[in-house]
Design a protein around this motif. Structure first.
Motif, PDB file in Angstrom:
ATOM      1  N   PHE A   1      32.986 -49.222  27.850  1.00  0.00           N
ATOM      2  CA  PHE A   1      32.054 -50.284  27.485  1.00  0.00           C
ATOM      3  C   PHE A   1      30.638 -49.734  27.287  1.00  0.00           C
ATOM      4  CE2 PHE A   1      28.877 -53.405  28.858  1.00  0.00           C
ATOM      5  CZ  PHE A   1      29.136 -54.429  27.964  1.00  0.00           C
ATOM      6  N   LEU A   2      30.169 -48.936  28.222  1.00  0.00           N
ATOM      7  CA  LEU A   2      28.818 -48.389  28.118  1.00  0.00           C
ATOM      8  C   LEU A   2      28.702 -47.416  26.947  1.00  0.00           C
ATOM      9  CD1 LEU A   2      27.963 -47.777  31.889  1.00  0.00           C
ATOM     10  CD2 LEU A   2      27.190 -49.634  30.410  1.00  0.00           C
ATOM     11  N   GLY A   3      29.757 -46.609  26.713  1.00  0.00           N
ATOM     12  CA  GLY A   3      29.733 -45.687  25.584  1.00  0.00           C
ATOM     13  C   GLY A   3      29.650 -46.415  24.256  1.00  0.00           C
ATOM     14  N   SER A   4      30.371 -47.543  24.134  1.00  0.00           N
ATOM     15  CA  SER A   4      30.317 -48.333  22.898  1.00  0.00           C
ATOM     16  C   SER A   4      28.975 -49.036  22.754  1.00  0.00           C
ATOM     17  CB  SER A   4      31.450 -49.373  22.885  1.00  0.00           C
ATOM     18  OG  SER A   4      32.711 -48.746  22.902  1.00  0.00           O
ATOM     19  N   LEU A   5      28.454 -49.551  23.873  1.00  0.00           N
ATOM     20  CA  LEU A   5      27.183 -50.265  23.827  1.00  0.00           C
ATOM     21  C   LEU A   5      26.029 -49.328  23.496  1.00  0.00           C
ATOM     22  CD1 LEU A   5      25.970 -53.097  24.263  1.00  0.00           C
ATOM     23  CD2 LEU A   5      25.574 -52.450  26.656  1.00  0.00           C
ATOM     24  N   ALA A   6      26.147 -48.061  23.903  1.00  0.00           N
ATOM     25  CA  ALA A   6      25.054 -47.106  23.699  1.00  0.00           C
ATOM     26  C   ALA A   6      24.799 -46.821  22.227  1.00  0.00           C
ATOM     27  CB  ALA A   6      25.364 -45.802  24.433  1.00  0.00           C
ATOM     28  N   VAL A   7      25.774 -47.061  21.366  1.00  0.00           N
ATOM     29  CA  VAL A   7      25.583 -46.763  19.940  1.00  0.00           C
ATOM     30  C   VAL A   7      24.831 -47.872  19.222  1.00  0.00           C
ATOM     31  CG1 VAL A   7      27.740 -45.466  19.949  1.00  0.00           C
ATOM     32  CG2 VAL A   7      27.753 -47.807  19.116  1.00  0.00           C
ATOM     33  N   LEU A   8      24.585 -49.002  19.900  1.00  0.00           N
ATOM     34  CA  LEU A   8      23.902 -50.118  19.242  1.00  0.00           C
ATOM     35  C   LEU A   8      22.518 -49.735  18.715  1.00  0.00           C
ATOM     36  CD1 LEU A   8      23.772 -53.095  18.439  1.00  0.00           C
ATOM     37  CD2 LEU A   8      23.007 -53.629  20.759  1.00  0.00           C
ATOM     38  N   PRO A   9      21.647 -49.095  19.517  1.00  0.00           N
ATOM     39  CA  PRO A   9      20.335 -48.718  18.974  1.00  0.00           C
ATOM     40  C   PRO A   9      20.448 -47.773  17.777  1.00  0.00           C
ATOM     41  CG  PRO A   9      20.348 -48.557  21.370  1.00  0.00           C
ATOM     42  CD  PRO A   9      21.762 -48.760  20.951  1.00  0.00           C
ATOM     43  N   GLY A  10      21.356 -46.787  17.867  1.00  0.00           N
ATOM     44  CA  GLY A  10      21.539 -45.852  16.763  1.00  0.00           C
ATOM     45  C   GLY A  10      22.037 -46.535  15.514  1.00  0.00           C
ATOM     46  N   ASN A  11      22.932 -47.515  15.682  1.00  0.00           N
ATOM     47  CA  ASN A  11      23.434 -48.265  14.532  1.00  0.00           C
ATOM     48  C   ASN A  11      22.322 -49.050  13.850  1.00  0.00           C
ATOM     49  OD1 ASN A  11      26.179 -48.069  13.707  1.00  0.00           O
ATOM     50  ND2 ASN A  11      26.818 -48.912  15.663  1.00  0.00           N
ATOM     51  N   ILE A  12      21.513 -49.709  14.638  1.00  0.00           N
ATOM     52  CA  ILE A  12      20.433 -50.520  14.072  1.00  0.00           C
ATOM     53  C   ILE A  12      19.414 -49.635  13.351  1.00  0.00           C
ATOM     54  CG2 ILE A  12      18.509 -52.044  14.650  1.00  0.00           C
ATOM     55  CD1 ILE A  12      20.211 -53.139  16.944  1.00  0.00           C
ATOM     56  N   ILE A  13      19.023 -48.538  13.997  1.00  0.00           N
ATOM     57  CA  ILE A  13      18.027 -47.639  13.393  1.00  0.00           C
ATOM     58  C   ILE A  13      18.553 -47.043  12.089  1.00  0.00           C
ATOM     59  CG2 ILE A  13      16.820 -45.445  13.710  1.00  0.00           C
ATOM     60  CD1 ILE A  13      16.622 -46.150  16.702  1.00  0.00           C
ATOM     61  N   SER A  14      19.814 -46.578  12.116  1.00  0.00           N
ATOM     62  CA  SER A  14      20.367 -45.958  10.904  1.00  0.00           C
ATOM     63  C   SER A  14      20.504 -46.971   9.778  1.00  0.00           C
ATOM     64  CB  SER A  14      21.720 -45.313  11.210  1.00  0.00           C
ATOM     65  OG  SER A  14      22.662 -46.288  11.651  1.00  0.00           O
ATOM     66  N   ALA A  15      20.846 -48.216  10.097  1.00  0.00           N
ATOM     67  CA  ALA A  15      20.982 -49.235   9.057  1.00  0.00           C
ATOM     68  C   ALA A  15      19.631 -49.572   8.432  1.00  0.00           C
ATOM     69  CB  ALA A  15      21.629 -50.490   9.637  1.00  0.00           C
ATOM     70  N   LEU A  16      18.601 -49.662   9.271  1.00  0.00           N
ATOM     71  CA  LEU A  16      17.283 -50.050   8.767  1.00  0.00           C
ATOM     72  C   LEU A  16      16.599 -48.931   7.993  1.00  0.00           C
ATOM     73  CD1 LEU A  16      15.887 -52.062  11.833  1.00  0.00           C
ATOM     74  CD2 LEU A  16      16.910 -52.964   9.730  1.00  0.00           C
ATOM     75  N   PHE A  17      16.906 -47.681   8.336  1.00  0.00           N
ATOM     76  CA  PHE A  17      16.185 -46.559   7.733  1.00  0.00           C
ATOM     77  C   PHE A  17      17.040 -45.679   6.829  1.00  0.00           C
ATOM     78  CE2 PHE A  17      13.730 -47.660  11.506  1.00  0.00           C
ATOM     79  CZ  PHE A  17      12.432 -47.685  11.008  1.00  0.00           C
ATOM     80  N   MET A  18      18.317 -46.021   6.653  1.00  0.00           N
ATOM     81  CA  MET A  18      19.185 -45.193   5.824  1.00  0.00           C
ATOM     82  C   MET A  18      18.661 -45.090   4.392  1.00  0.00           C
ATOM     83  SD  MET A  18      21.992 -43.358   5.929  1.00  0.00           S
ATOM     84  CE  MET A  18      22.922 -43.956   7.350  1.00  0.00           C
ATOM     85  N   ASP A  19      18.183 -46.204   3.845  1.00  0.00           N
ATOM     86  CA  ASP A  19      17.682 -46.206   2.470  1.00  0.00           C
ATOM     87  C   ASP A  19      16.213 -45.815   2.379  1.00  0.00           C
ATOM     88  OD1 ASP A  19      20.041 -47.026   1.080  1.00  0.00           O
ATOM     89  OD2 ASP A  19      19.773 -49.034   1.915  1.00  0.00           O
ATOM     90  N   LYS A  20      15.568 -45.606   3.530  1.00  0.00           N
ATOM     91  CA  LYS A  20      14.147 -45.247   3.522  1.00  0.00           C
ATOM     92  C   LYS A  20      13.946 -43.746   3.714  1.00  0.00           C
ATOM     93  CE  LYS A  20      12.427 -49.736   5.135  1.00  0.00           C
ATOM     94  NZ  LYS A  20      13.712 -50.446   5.053  1.00  0.00           N
ATOM     95  N   ILE A  21      14.607 -43.164   4.712  1.00  0.00           N
ATOM     96  CA  ILE A  21      14.415 -41.728   4.962  1.00  0.00           C
ATOM     97  C   ILE A  21      15.495 -40.881   4.308  1.00  0.00           C
ATOM     98  CG2 ILE A  21      13.301 -42.279   7.152  1.00  0.00           C
ATOM     99  CD1 ILE A  21      15.759 -41.249   8.589  1.00  0.00           C
ATOM    100  N   GLY A  22      16.560 -41.505   3.831  1.00  0.00           N
ATOM    101  CA  GLY A  22      17.585 -40.763   3.122  1.00  0.00           C
ATOM    102  C   GLY A  22      18.764 -40.360   3.983  1.00  0.00           C
TER     103      GLY A  22
END
Length: 637
Positions: A497-518
């Motif tokens: 559970f904690l391992g799956s929950l830990a990816v939430l910040p990384g998922n959000i950051i990558s989604a918001l900045f994938m098209d901005k930083i490349g």
């Protein structure tokens, strides 16, 4: 008259006032679209991008096509994660040795590896939706059968076939989804799609914790058929896939694939449906789909139509099958062509190194926790040396003990549990054992005289180099038996559970900045940061520390996974996209098989080798990722 005009479909070859291949000049025409129309109007990728822009904005919660595509990856994630929850119970329930247990854990990856390559290749020739439906159906059927399989052989085969179905879902879902997105939204929405893996992990943890420990829910028919709750959990894990399978039956084929295969009319109707759905959801139902015609690209393969009067039905099926196999193989071999060879090699190394480190550490973290628990448990072992017990009734459980050179005469062991107990060089004379349940209990170099074993699971295999003198076994318990508390430590579910929950910040950051930083900066940066995080594993001296470093590693590495999956669908042309993704995903599962075996074998021996291997793989892949071409402003080919 052109047949499609009865349905209002423009002729694919009609030139209407020099507007060949163009999307209509509808309302709200943006500068990028006008520039494209004035410039490269005959380019097939530009044309398709302009049409998708004319179809309007696609907010993910609104567009039913895109929403259901995202949901299809959820059961895939769920099914791929559940094995860690059921293995402790399954290995005891089916009397598995360490070798069989290891094979059972890896067999799903073998099926996924083969499935990714096969289904990915077929998706480029027979259609994304059709292959995705078939792959999910295969997974559902064999996941259902595996929950009822009592024997090791059948369970192994059903898990292999289920993995074969799961393997096809990932490359097809990403390929299919990407072909409904415009260039400026593609990276973001594909990254949001990755979040469904996290949701699958969280739900798997909750469901496993809610089902497996409740053994009252299981049923049994004698000793030949047992349906414990871990089997109920396996059955429940197939339900989301069944839901996605039903939803897929109402979804259209990818219009990009249809146009690639000269199915102009079907593609036009689907694009019109997407256009109308999107603008209606935005409150503008009056917008008209103004695409006058869609140019289709040059076909690589010729369509072979077999007349119904030619040969038998089996012969026609064989011709079609062999033709399809040849086309798929030719497509796979084309990935090594001069224009794709170097990029493909870089992508293969990046996929392999990322998967090798990620899956290896995914095994290493829980195994290290178990090893630390075992070390602590073993440190509390009680040693009894040369004890002599006569005419005594053992009516209490024995646990974590070693008895050496003891003598037990006229003793009774009745209705008790014996856990992690070892009797060495001991004598049992005129003793009586009844209703005994044992876990990791052995008799070594003992002498057993005039002793009766009634309704116990103490088999002859548990007596190592023992002298049996008039020892009798009556009504021995068949099969292996679960220890209800031991096999369901709450820590198993908490770690996942904690391992799956830990990816939430990384998922959000990558989604918001994938098209901005490349994509390249995202992949390279994430892998190099993850490599730095692996050095914290040298400080993993407790269970809490291991869980903390696991969360840190998962949270930093998820952005690399998102970037890898996005760039994979963008680097390859439509005719090779699913094939390339399938081959690379198959290589990923090969890395998972190798790393899982290597890292598991080193638990309790050394931490240095796993950490250095993970660090080296991530640094190598991260640096190589910086050499890839950036694709955030690249149209799908």
């Amino acid at each position: 008259m052109y047949e499609g005009e009865y349905q209002g479909i423009p002729h694919p070859r009609r030139d209407q006032g020099g507007q060949e291949g163009g999307a209509g000049r509808g309302q709200g025409e943006g500068p990028r679209r006008r520039h494209r129309r004035q410039g490269e109007r005959t380019s097939w990728p530009n044309q398709y991008e302009a049409i998708m822009e004319d179809c309007g904005p696609r907010p993910l919660p609104v567009d039913p096509v895109l929403r259901d595509r995202a949901g299809a990856s959820w059961p895939t994630a769920w099914s791929a994660m559940w094995w860690g929850f059921v293995l402790p119970s399954a290995e005891k329930d089916m009397c598995l040795s360490n070798a069989k247990k290891g094979m059972l854990g890896l067999i799903v990856y073998v099926g996924m590896m083969v499935g990714a390559i096969v289904w990915g290749g077929l998706a480029d020739k027979t259609g994304r939706r059709q292959c995705l439906v078939t792959a999910l159906a295969v997974h559902c059927v064999f996941a259902f059968l595996s929950s009822f399989a009592q024997g090791y052989g059948f369970f192994l085969f059903f898990r292999l076939c289920s993995g074969f179905g799961i393997g096809g879902s990932v490359p097809i879902v990403y390929t299919y989804y990407s072909e409904f997105l415009t260039m400026d939204k593609r990276g973001e929405h594909l990254s949001w799609l990755c979040m469904f893996w996290m949701m699958g992990g969280l739900y798997a943890s909750f469901t496993a914790w809610g089902i497996i420990p409740h053994y009252g829910w299981g049923i049994g028919m004698g000793t030949e058929f047992q349906f414990h709750t871990w089997r109920v959990f396996v059955l429940v894990c197939a339900l989301p896939a069944i839901g996605s399978l039903v939803g897929l039956m109402f979804m259209p084929e990818s219009p990009r694939f249809l146009l690639e295969n000269a199915k102009h009319d079907e593609a036009w109707m689907i694009l019109k449906q997407v256009h109308d759905t999107n603008w209606r959801a935005k409150g503008e139902p009056e917008r008209v789909f103004t695409v006058s015609q869609i140019k289709t690209p040059t076909q690589e393969d010729e369509f072979i139509e077999i007349q119904s009067s030619t040969g038998t039905a089996f012969q026609r099926w064989m011709v079609r099958t062999m033709t399809l196999v040849k086309q798929v193989m030719r497509n796979v071999m084309s990935l090594a062509s001069a224009d794709l060879r170097l990029t493909g090699l870089f992508m293969a190394i990046i996929w392999f190194t990322m998967a090798f480190s990620y899956y290896g550490l995914s095994v290493w973290f829980p195994d290290m926790i178990k090893y630390l628990q075992y070390e602590e448990y073993e440190s509390k072992v009680k040693l009894f040396h040369r004890e002599k017990v006569e005419n005594f009734h053992f009516n209490f459980s024995l646990e974590n003990q070693v008895h050496r050179e003891g003598e037990y005469i006229n003793d009774k062991f009745m209705s008790i549990e014996i856990k992690y107990v070892k009797f060495e060089d001991s004598l049992f004379e005129n003793c009586y054992f009844e209703d005994i349940s044992s876990t990791q209990t052995f008799f070594e170099n003992c002498t057993i005289k005039n002793t009766v074993f009634y309704n116990t699971d103490l088999w002859k295999e548990k007596f190592i180099d023992c002298i049996m003198d008039n020892a009798t076994f009556h009504h021995s318990k068949k099969g292996c038996h679960l220890n209800f508390q031991e096999e369901n430590d709450i820590l198993i579910y908490l770690v996942s559970f904690l391992g799956s929950l830990a990816v939430l910040p990384g998922n959000i950051i990558s989604a918001l900045f994938m098209d901005k930083i490349g994509r390249i900066n995202m992949i390279g940066g994430s892998m190099l940061i993850s490599a730095g995080c692996t050095f914290f594993l040298f400080l993993s001296f407790s269970e809490a520390a291991i869980i903390a470093w696991q969360c840190l590693f998962c949270g930093t590495s998820v952005a690399a996974w998102n970037g890898i999956e996005v760039i994979t669908v963008e680097l390859y042309p439509t005719s090779k996209r699913a094939t390339a993704f399938g081959v690379l995903n198959g290589l990923c599962k090969l890395a998972a098989i190798l790393s899982s075996s290597i890292f598991a074998s080193l638990v309790g021996i050394t931490k240095i080798i796993p950490i250095l291997m993970s660090f080296s793989a991530l640094v190598c892949g991260g640096l190589l990722a910086l050499k890839l071409p950036e694709t955030r402003e690249k149209l799908l080919l």
